[in-house]
Design a protein around this motif. Structure first.
Motif, short mmCIF file in Angstrom:
data_model
loop_
_atom_site.label_atom_id
_atom_site.label_comp_id
_atom_site.label_asym_id
_atom_site.label_seq_id
_atom_site.Cartn_x
_atom_site.Cartn_y
_atom_site.Cartn_z
N ILE A 94 0.83 -1.20 0.00
CA ILE A 94 0.00 0.00 0.00
C ILE A 94 0.87 1.25 0.00
CG2 ILE A 94 -1.61 1.37 1.39
CD1 ILE A 94 -3.02 -1.17 2.13
N SER A 97 2.31 1.72 -3.47
CA SER A 97 1.25 2.06 -4.43
C SER A 97 0.80 3.51 -4.26
CB SER A 97 0.05 1.12 -4.24
OG SER A 97 0.43 -0.23 -4.46
N VAL A 98 0.62 3.95 -3.02
CA VAL A 98 0.20 5.33 -2.77
C VAL A 98 1.26 6.31 -3.23
CG1 VAL A 98 -0.32 7.01 -0.96
CG2 VAL A 98 -1.35 4.74 -0.88
N THR A 101 1.49 6.48 -7.07
CA THR A 101 0.37 7.23 -7.63
C THR A 101 0.53 8.73 -7.39
OG1 THR A 101 -1.11 5.35 -7.24
CG2 THR A 101 -2.14 7.49 -7.60
N CYS A 102 0.85 9.10 -6.17
CA CYS A 102 1.01 10.52 -5.84
C CYS A 102 2.19 11.14 -6.58
CB CYS A 102 1.21 10.68 -4.34
SG CYS A 102 -0.23 10.22 -3.35
N ALA A 140 -9.32 11.10 3.46
CA ALA A 140 -9.18 9.65 3.29
C ALA A 140 -10.27 8.90 4.04
CB ALA A 140 -7.80 9.21 3.76
N VAL A 155 -5.81 2.87 -1.37
CA VAL A 155 -4.80 3.57 -2.16
C VAL A 155 -5.37 4.86 -2.75
CG1 VAL A 155 -3.36 3.44 -4.25
CG2 VAL A 155 -3.49 1.48 -2.69
N LEU A 158 -5.98 7.55 0.04
CA LEU A 158 -4.76 8.19 0.53
C LEU A 158 -4.07 9.01 -0.55
CD1 LEU A 158 -3.23 5.30 2.68
CD2 LEU A 158 -4.53 7.29 3.46
N SER A 159 -4.42 8.77 -1.81
CA SER A 159 -3.77 9.49 -2.91
C SER A 159 -4.50 10.78 -3.28
CB SER A 159 -3.69 8.58 -4.15
OG SER A 159 -2.94 7.42 -3.89
N GLY A 162 -2.63 13.21 -1.30
CA GLY A 162 -1.21 12.92 -1.14
C GLY A 162 -0.32 13.49 -2.23
N ALA A 220 2.17 7.37 4.35
CA ALA A 220 1.15 6.50 3.74
C ALA A 220 0.95 5.24 4.57
CB ALA A 220 1.56 6.15 2.31
N GLU A 224 -2.56 4.36 6.47
CA GLU A 224 -3.27 3.10 6.21
C GLU A 224 -3.56 2.37 7.52
OE1 GLU A 224 -3.83 -0.93 6.31
OE2 GLU A 224 -1.75 -0.27 6.54
#
Length: 288
Positions: A94, A97-98, A101-102, A140, A155, A158-159, A162, A220, A224
């Motif tokens: 996670i 991934s976050v 993406t951010c 979130a 994800v 949080l993105s 983020g 992140a 989570e």
């Protein structure tokens, strides 16, 4: 070398930013990564399998079947070692991934805002201001509460806010880079804007942004865990350190290890990541 403050979401830790500290933090992170990737393949116990006969076993106790519960069990008889190892994989997946993406969204929007300026910069900057007006964890929680539990939802939740930190850093760096001689020369000879950004802007931005990604990874992971603690993160079939901590809050007096062990694991990951990220930020900042 001056002392710096490593700020995690838990507390400020006063340490000197030295290569030795950074190396130790990198080793700790490598151990977490190894445990997260390989550990679940080596643990013989299902971390979500319950056993009433083996509930609340202390560290080092023996189960009914004669096997050793190395780190004890929780209130439902689930193996704590299995939960810690599988929880490490969840946190790493996670967190990566976050951050990925951010970083992608923030780098793209930040460089566009800084290079194109004008209404593009105004629009993106106003969006950043709006998102900064709300606590990221609050957004979130709202988003995670609107959808079914799942890793993808966590994800995305949080993105949503983020990417702002990455965009602000990329925009600031791009504003200074867009007036450099090599960028002016590229524009004068007719190099297309996308090519100028990719070849002459991003290579100078990616270093500081990557250093920021290291520290944002810690945030992140901690966010989570917070969502999972509140029951808004992952489903019960996916082990998370936040879930395990929540499961042990009713047994703090009699079975402290249920919450303490994942709490210590989470603290080690967050602090070591913060130390390494701050060192990289300092090194990259001094080299520019």
């Amino acid at each position: 070398m001056s002392a710096i403050t490593v700020r995690t979401r838990l507390w400020p830790v006063r340490l000197r930013s030295t290569p030795a500290v950074a190396t130790a933090a990198a080793v700790v992170l490598a151990c977490y990564l190894l445990v997260g990737l390989v550990g679940p393949l080596l643990i013989p116990y299902d971390p979500v399998a319950t056993s009433v006969a083996d509930r609340l076993l202390p560290i080092g106790a023996v189960r009914q079947d004669g096997t050793l519960a190395l780190l004890g069990t929780d209130g439902a008889g689930r193996d704590m070692l299995g939960q810690l190892v599988h929880g490490a994989r969840t946190s790493i997946v996670i967190g990566v991934s976050v951050v990925a993406t951010c970083l992608a969204v923030g780098l793209a929007l930040g460089t566009l805002a800084g290079y194109l300026a004008g209404w593009t910069d105004v629009a993106i900057s106003r969006l950043i201001d709006v998102l900064m007006a709300f606590p990221g964890i609050l957004l979130a929680i709202v988003i995670a509460g609107l959808f079914d539990q799942g890793m993808l939802v966590v994800v995305l939740a949080l993105s949503v806010a983020g990417w702002v930190a990455f965009a602000r850093l990329a925009r600031g760096l791009t504003l200074s880079l867009r007036v450099r001689p090599w960028v002016d020369a590229a524009r004068l000879i007719g190099v297309p804007t996308p090519v100028v950004i990719v070849r002459h802007i991003i290579p100078f931005v990616i270093g500081p942004v990557t250093a920021l990604a290291t520290t944002e990874f810690a945030g992140a992971v901690l966010s989570e865990a917070g969502l999972s603690f509140l029951g808004l993160g992952l489903p019960s079939s996916t082990v998370s350190w936040g879930q395990v901590i929540a499961n042990g809050k009713d047994y703090l007096d009699t079975a402290w290890w249920i919450s303490a062990l994942p709490g210590l694991a989470l603290t080690g990951l967050v602090v070591s990541t913060g130390l390494l990220g701050d060192h990289l930020t300092q090194r990259l900042g001094s080299s520019r």
